[in-house]
Design an enzyme around this catalytic site. Structure first.
Site, PDB file in Angstrom:
ATOM      1  N   ASP A 151       4.275  -1.685  -6.891  1.00 57.49           N
ATOM      2  CA  ASP A 151       5.252  -1.162  -7.369  1.00 57.49           C
ATOM      3  C   ASP A 151       4.998  -0.114  -8.280  1.00 57.49           C
ATOM      4  OD1 ASP A 151       8.171  -1.391  -8.235  1.00 57.49           O
ATOM      5  OD2 ASP A 151       7.832  -3.123  -9.748  1.00 57.49           O
ATOM      6  N   ASN A 203      15.368  -4.369  -0.869  1.00 60.41           N
ATOM      7  CA  ASN A 203      15.245  -2.914  -0.962  1.00 60.41           C
ATOM      8  C   ASN A 203      16.367  -2.292   0.245  1.00 60.41           C
ATOM      9  OD1 ASN A 203      11.621  -3.122  -1.401  1.00 60.41           O
ATOM     10  ND2 ASN A 203      13.009  -2.745  -2.850  1.00 60.41           N
TER      11      ASN A 203
HETATM   12  C1  IPE Z   1       9.284  -5.170  -5.065  1.00 56.99           C
HETATM   13  O1  IPE Z   1       9.456  -4.193  -6.129  1.00 56.99           O
HETATM   14  C2  IPE Z   1       9.203  -4.846  -3.795  1.00 56.99           C
HETATM   15  C3  IPE Z   1       8.220  -4.035  -3.239  1.00 56.99           C
HETATM   16  C4  IPE Z   1       7.076  -3.560  -3.708  1.00 56.99           C
HETATM   17  C5  IPE Z   1       8.261  -3.637  -1.873  1.00 56.99           C
HETATM   18  P1  IPE Z   1      10.982  -3.913  -6.456  1.00 56.99           P
HETATM   19  O2  IPE Z   1      10.864  -2.516  -7.327  1.00 56.99           O
HETATM   20  O3  IPE Z   1      11.845  -3.710  -5.395  1.00 56.99           O
HETATM   21  O4  IPE Z   1      11.248  -5.231  -7.293  1.00 56.99           O
HETATM   22  P2  IPE Z   1      12.122  -5.366  -8.441  1.00 56.99           P
HETATM   23  O5  IPE Z   1      13.396  -4.787  -7.986  1.00 56.99           O
HETATM   24  O6  IPE Z   1      11.635  -4.730  -9.809  1.00 56.99           O
HETATM   25  O7  IPE Z   1      12.261  -6.821  -8.770  1.00 56.99           O
HETATM   26  C1  IPE Z   2       7.631   0.326  -5.166  1.00 63.49           C
HETATM   27  O1  IPE Z   2       8.038   1.315  -5.832  1.00 63.49           O
HETATM   28  C2  IPE Z   2       8.008   0.706  -3.553  1.00 63.49           C
HETATM   29  C3  IPE Z   2       9.152  -0.218  -3.059  1.00 63.49           C
HETATM   30  C4  IPE Z   2       9.911  -1.131  -3.686  1.00 63.49           C
HETATM   31  C5  IPE Z   2       9.493   0.293  -1.730  1.00 63.49           C
HETATM   32  P1  IPE Z   2       9.611   1.305  -6.460  1.00 63.49           P
HETATM   33  O2  IPE Z   2      10.209   2.275  -5.716  1.00 63.49           O
HETATM   34  O3  IPE Z   2      10.217   0.028  -6.699  1.00 63.49           O
HETATM   35  O4  IPE Z   2       9.041   1.836  -8.061  1.00 63.49           O
HETATM   36  P2  IPE Z   2       9.694   1.793  -9.256  1.00 63.49           P
HETATM   37  O5  IPE Z   2       9.807   0.139  -9.625  1.00 63.49           O
HETATM   38  O6  IPE Z   2      11.289   2.147  -9.389  1.00 63.49           O
HETATM   39  O7  IPE Z   2       9.102   2.463 -10.478  1.00 63.49           O
HETATM   40 MG    MG Z   3      10.046  -1.294  -8.329  1.00 61.26          MG
END
Ligand code: IPE
Ligand code: IPE
Ligand code: MG
Length: 247
Positions: free
Chosen positions: A27, A75
């Site tokens: 993340d 996502n």
């Molecule tokens: C979790 O991250 C999913 C992945 C790393 C693929 P998200 O960014 O989607 O999760 P939330 O929204 O912070 O819970």
């Molecule tokens: C994780 O990074 C990647 C995916 C969930 C695909 P994020 O895109 O969730 O990054 P933040 O949480 O917005 O920083």
């Molecule tokens: Mg995230």
């Protein structure tokens, strides 16, 4: 559950006490991009480089199973432009890495609602999984359109169908039987779950499988995550006392 923050000091690992299976919630790509005044997509591109580094580190360390949460069922609700970019990045990653996976004896596997992924992604996955299916150096599992709840729903449907067809007696439903009907049927439960970017939540990842997993959350954003920090987390894991409910 026990959570702790990481320290960045690196010391040597006890190779006899390595986690068999490490799972990672990657993340923070979006926050990294924001910090650098870049688009979220650039953050995902930088994140893909960290994937390469960590896969290599796990292989060198001797971790048998690595599961990476790359795209959740939730996502799909992100803007189409971001979803499309993530899917193209995935195809690019598979195409650029499959030779290396063959050379390094890594076997690729995908878990999740693979049928929901664009055809180009499914083709690239099929190709890489076929090319690497005899490899046994490390199992790399990519969680794609993965959600713990939808995994449980499909497991219940499969078991219910078998009961309806008279193939399973409801009295014979055990934890083992349930595990065998999950996407992870051939993978041991994770010993260690790492989440980058500081969020203290599971976000629908491996709900059934993490019953006794050690959890480690680091504030480091995924694009900034390094080999050194990964190894220091493994070292920290080796100091934990896993009790599994016993004394
Ligand atoms: C979790 O991250 C999913 C992945 C790393 C693929 P998200 O960014 O989607 O999760 P939330 O929204 O912070 O819970
Ligand atoms: C994780 O990074 C990647 C995916 C969930 C695909 P994020 O895109 O969730 O990054 P933040 O949480 O917005 O920083
Ligand atoms: Mg995230």
């Amino acid at each position: 559950m026990s959570f702790s923050k990481s320290s960045s000091t690196r010391t040597d690992l006890d190779v006899t006490k390595l986690p068999l299976h490490v799972a990672i919630i990657m993340d923070g790509n979006g926050r990294w991009a924001k910090q650098h005044l870049l688009s979220r997509i650039k953050g995902h591109e930088k994140g893909a480089q960290t994937v390469r580094t960590i896969v290599k580190t796990c292989r060198e360390t001797g971790i048998a199973h690595l599961t990476l949460y790359a795209f959740s069922t939730e996502n799909w609700q992100r803007p189409k432009k971001e979803v499309d970019a993530l899917m193209s990045l995935l195809v690019k990653f598979l195409e650029s890495e499959h030779k290396d996976m063959i050379d390094k004896n890594i076997r690729l596997n995908a878990i999740g609602q693979i049928e929901r992924l664009p055809e180009a992604v499914q083709r690239a996955l099929d190709k890489t999984m076929t090319l690497t299916k005899k490899n046994d150096g490390m199992h790399l599992n990519l969680a794609l359109s993965y959600g713990g709840r939808s995994e449980i729903v499909q497991m219940v449907r499969q078991i219910a169908l078998k009961i309806k067809e008279g193939k399973i007696d409801p009295d014979l439903i055990t934890s083992e039987l349930i595990s065998k009907h999950l996407y992870t049927s051939t993978i041991p439960d994770p010993d260690l779950l790492i989440r980058t970017s500081g969020e203290m939540r599971i976000s629908n990842f491996l709900l059934w499988q993490i019953a006794y997993t050690e959890i480690f959350v680091t504030d480091t954003l995924w694009p900034d995550f390094t080999k050194e920090e990964f190894l220091s987390i493994i070292k920290d894991y080796q100091k934990r006392e896993r009790r599994f409910g016993k004394v």
